[in-house]
Design a protein around this motif. Structure first.
Motif, PDB file in Angstrom:
ATOM      1  N   SER A 111       9.674  10.815   0.638  1.00 51.26           N
ATOM      2  CA  SER A 111       8.741  10.536   1.739  1.00 51.26           C
ATOM      3  C   SER A 111       8.420   9.047   1.823  1.00 51.26           C
ATOM      4  O   SER A 111       8.233   8.510   2.915  1.00 51.26           O
ATOM      5  CB  SER A 111       7.465  11.369   1.596  1.00 51.26           C
ATOM      6  N   THR A 112       8.372   8.378   0.689  1.00 51.76           N
ATOM      7  CA  THR A 112       8.165   6.929   0.694  1.00 51.76           C
ATOM      8  C   THR A 112       9.328   6.222   1.378  1.00 51.76           C
ATOM      9  O   THR A 112       9.128   5.332   2.209  1.00 51.76           O
ATOM     10  CB  THR A 112       8.020   6.401  -0.741  1.00 51.76           C
TER      11      THR A 112
ATOM     12  N   LEU B 114      11.256   7.482   3.592  1.00 51.95           N
ATOM     13  CA  LEU B 114      11.169   7.801   5.011  1.00 51.95           C
ATOM     14  C   LEU B 114      10.183   6.870   5.715  1.00 51.95           C
ATOM     15  O   LEU B 114      10.480   6.325   6.784  1.00 51.95           O
ATOM     16  CB  LEU B 114      10.761   9.266   5.197  1.00 51.95           C
ATOM     17  N   CYS B 115       9.004   6.661   5.106  1.00 47.83           N
ATOM     18  CA  CYS B 115       8.009   5.743   5.697  1.00 47.83           C
ATOM     19  C   CYS B 115       8.577   4.335   5.829  1.00 47.83           C
ATOM     20  O   CYS B 115       8.416   3.687   6.867  1.00 47.83           O
ATOM     21  CB  CYS B 115       6.745   5.705   4.843  1.00 47.83           C
ATOM     22  N   LEU B 116       9.225   3.863   4.785  1.00 43.49           N
ATOM     23  CA  LEU B 116       9.787   2.516   4.831  1.00 43.49           C
ATOM     24  C   LEU B 116      10.945   2.420   5.824  1.00 43.49           C
ATOM     25  O   LEU B 116      11.133   1.378   6.456  1.00 43.49           O
ATOM     26  CB  LEU B 116      10.228   2.085   3.434  1.00 43.49           C
ATOM     27  N   SER B 117      11.694   3.502   5.982  1.00 45.15           N
ATOM     28  CA  SER B 117      12.782   3.513   6.975  1.00 45.15           C
ATOM     29  C   SER B 117      12.240   3.390   8.388  1.00 45.15           C
ATOM     30  O   SER B 117      12.779   2.645   9.213  1.00 45.15           O
ATOM     31  CB  SER B 117      13.594   4.795   6.852  1.00 45.15           C
ATOM     32  N   PHE B 118      11.142   4.120   8.678  1.00 45.21           N
ATOM     33  CA  PHE B 118      10.504   3.993   9.994  1.00 45.21           C
ATOM     34  C   PHE B 118      10.002   2.572  10.217  1.00 45.21           C
ATOM     35  O   PHE B 118      10.168   1.997  11.287  1.00 45.21           O
ATOM     36  CB  PHE B 118       9.339   4.973  10.144  1.00 45.21           C
ATOM     37  N   TRP B 119       9.394   1.990   9.182  1.00 42.65           N
ATOM     38  CA  TRP B 119       8.872   0.631   9.292  1.00 42.65           C
ATOM     39  C   TRP B 119      10.003  -0.341   9.587  1.00 42.65           C
ATOM     40  O   TRP B 119       9.892  -1.196  10.456  1.00 42.65           O
ATOM     41  CB  TRP B 119       8.148   0.256   8.001  1.00 42.65           C
ATOM     42  N   ARG B 120      11.096  -0.173   8.878  1.00 41.39           N
ATOM     43  CA  ARG B 120      12.232  -1.082   9.069  1.00 41.39           C
ATOM     44  C   ARG B 120      12.883  -0.884  10.435  1.00 41.39           C
ATOM     45  O   ARG B 120      13.311  -1.835  11.081  1.00 41.39           O
ATOM     46  CB  ARG B 120      13.245  -0.875   7.961  1.00 41.39           C
ATOM     47  N   GLN B 121      12.967   0.357  10.897  1.00 43.82           N
ATOM     48  CA  GLN B 121      13.573   0.631  12.196  1.00 43.82           C
ATOM     49  C   GLN B 121      12.729   0.053  13.331  1.00 43.82           C
ATOM     50  O   GLN B 121      13.261  -0.459  14.316  1.00 43.82           O
ATOM     51  CB  GLN B 121      13.733   2.137  12.395  1.00 43.82           C
ATOM     52  N   LEU B 122      11.414   0.112  13.200  1.00 41.15           N
ATOM     53  CA  LEU B 122      10.540  -0.388  14.257  1.00 41.15           C
ATOM     54  C   LEU B 122      10.477  -1.913  14.301  1.00 41.15           C
ATOM     55  O   LEU B 122      10.139  -2.487  15.320  1.00 41.15           O
ATOM     56  CB  LEU B 122       9.126   0.177  14.085  1.00 41.15           C
ATOM     57  N   ASP B 123      10.769  -2.537  13.190  1.00 39.75           N
ATOM     58  CA  ASP B 123      10.715  -3.998  13.128  1.00 39.75           C
ATOM     59  C   ASP B 123      12.088  -4.508  12.723  1.00 39.75           C
ATOM     60  O   ASP B 123      12.444  -4.494  11.550  1.00 39.75           O
ATOM     61  CB  ASP B 123       9.650  -4.447  12.135  1.00 39.75           C
ATOM     62  N   GLU B 124      12.854  -4.953  13.691  1.00 41.45           N
ATOM     63  CA  GLU B 124      14.224  -5.381  13.420  1.00 41.45           C
ATOM     64  C   GLU B 124      14.323  -6.668  12.611  1.00 41.45           C
ATOM     65  O   GLU B 124      15.386  -7.043  12.150  1.00 41.45           O
ATOM     66  CB  GLU B 124      15.039  -5.496  14.710  1.00 41.45           C
ATOM     67  N   THR B 125      13.194  -7.364  12.400  1.00 43.08           N
ATOM     68  CA  THR B 125      13.224  -8.588  11.596  1.00 43.08           C
ATOM     69  C   THR B 125      13.181  -8.292  10.103  1.00 43.08           C
ATOM     70  O   THR B 125      13.302  -9.196   9.292  1.00 43.08           O
ATOM     71  CB  THR B 125      12.041  -9.511  11.952  1.00 43.08           C
TER      72      THR B 125
ATOM     73  N   GLY C 264       0.813  -1.209   0.000  1.00 47.21           N
ATOM     74  CA  GLY C 264       0.000   0.000   0.000  1.00 47.21           C
ATOM     75  C   GLY C 264       0.843   1.254   0.000  1.00 47.21           C
ATOM     76  O   GLY C 264       0.581   2.202  -0.745  1.00 47.21           O
ATOM     77  N   VAL C 265       1.884   1.282   0.824  1.00 45.58           N
ATOM     78  CA  VAL C 265       2.784   2.441   0.869  1.00 45.58           C
ATOM     79  C   VAL C 265       3.472   2.606  -0.488  1.00 45.58           C
ATOM     80  O   VAL C 265       3.517   3.716  -1.048  1.00 45.58           O
ATOM     81  CB  VAL C 265       3.832   2.299   1.996  1.00 45.58           C
ATOM     82  N   ILE C 266       3.987   1.526  -1.028  1.00 42.03           N
ATOM     83  CA  ILE C 266       4.705   1.594  -2.301  1.00 42.03           C
ATOM     84  C   ILE C 266       3.773   2.011  -3.442  1.00 42.03           C
ATOM     85  O   ILE C 266       4.074   2.931  -4.215  1.00 42.03           O
ATOM     86  CB  ILE C 266       5.371   0.238  -2.633  1.00 42.03           C
TER      87      ILE C 266
END
Length: 137
Positions: free
Chosen positions: A67-68, A70-81, A35-37
């Motif tokens: 901005s995309t 940035l969103c994916l970076s936050f997602w990746r940072q919050l989920d270390e897996t 959805g983000v992509i």
């Protein structure tokens, strides 16, 4: 009827979700990521096509892409897996989990058939969309 309760012993919420709600967890993650992509791609294409000035349209596209990321970076940072290998395997893992569930449920089977038909339709029409975009610019 008396339901038996399982003794659920997991070390984390992530482990619990993967063990007991794998399809639901995969669906949520895949649909959020796609959805983000796809939203970003749609907004970027819209800016690129509809803004007449090439400098402004490229700048708008750059803003959408940054901005995309940035969103994916936050997602990746919050989920270390999350790794690129993990993200790239999401569609295949989702399809396998859906296929497993579809073998026992007609609604899931119908959903899988519709998803595959839509994916084939989109892939078959990529040349048309590409040609259309080239003519517009």
């Amino acid at each position: 009827q008396q339901q038996q309760q399982e003794n659920i012993a997991t070390t984390s919420l992530h482990d619990f979700l993967v063990q007991h709600y794998d399809l639901e967890w995969l669906t949520t993650r895949l649909h959020f990521f796609s959805g983000v992509i796809l939203f970003s791609v749609a907004i970027g294409l819209r800016a690129w096509i509809s803004i007449a000035c090439p400098i402004i349209s490229r700048a708008a596209l750059g803003i959408v892409l940054s901005s995309t990321m940035l969103c994916l970076s936050f997602w990746r940072q919050l989920d270390e897996t999350v790794s690129m290998e993990h993200v790239m395997s999401l569609p295949w893992r989702y399809t396998h989990a859906l296929w497993t569930r579809a073998r026992t449920s007609g609604m899931f089977a119908t959903s899988l058939i519709m998803s595959v038909a839509t994916a084939i339709y989109i892939l078959a029409n990529i040349p048309h969309v590409y040609h259309y975009l080239l003519l517009r610019t």
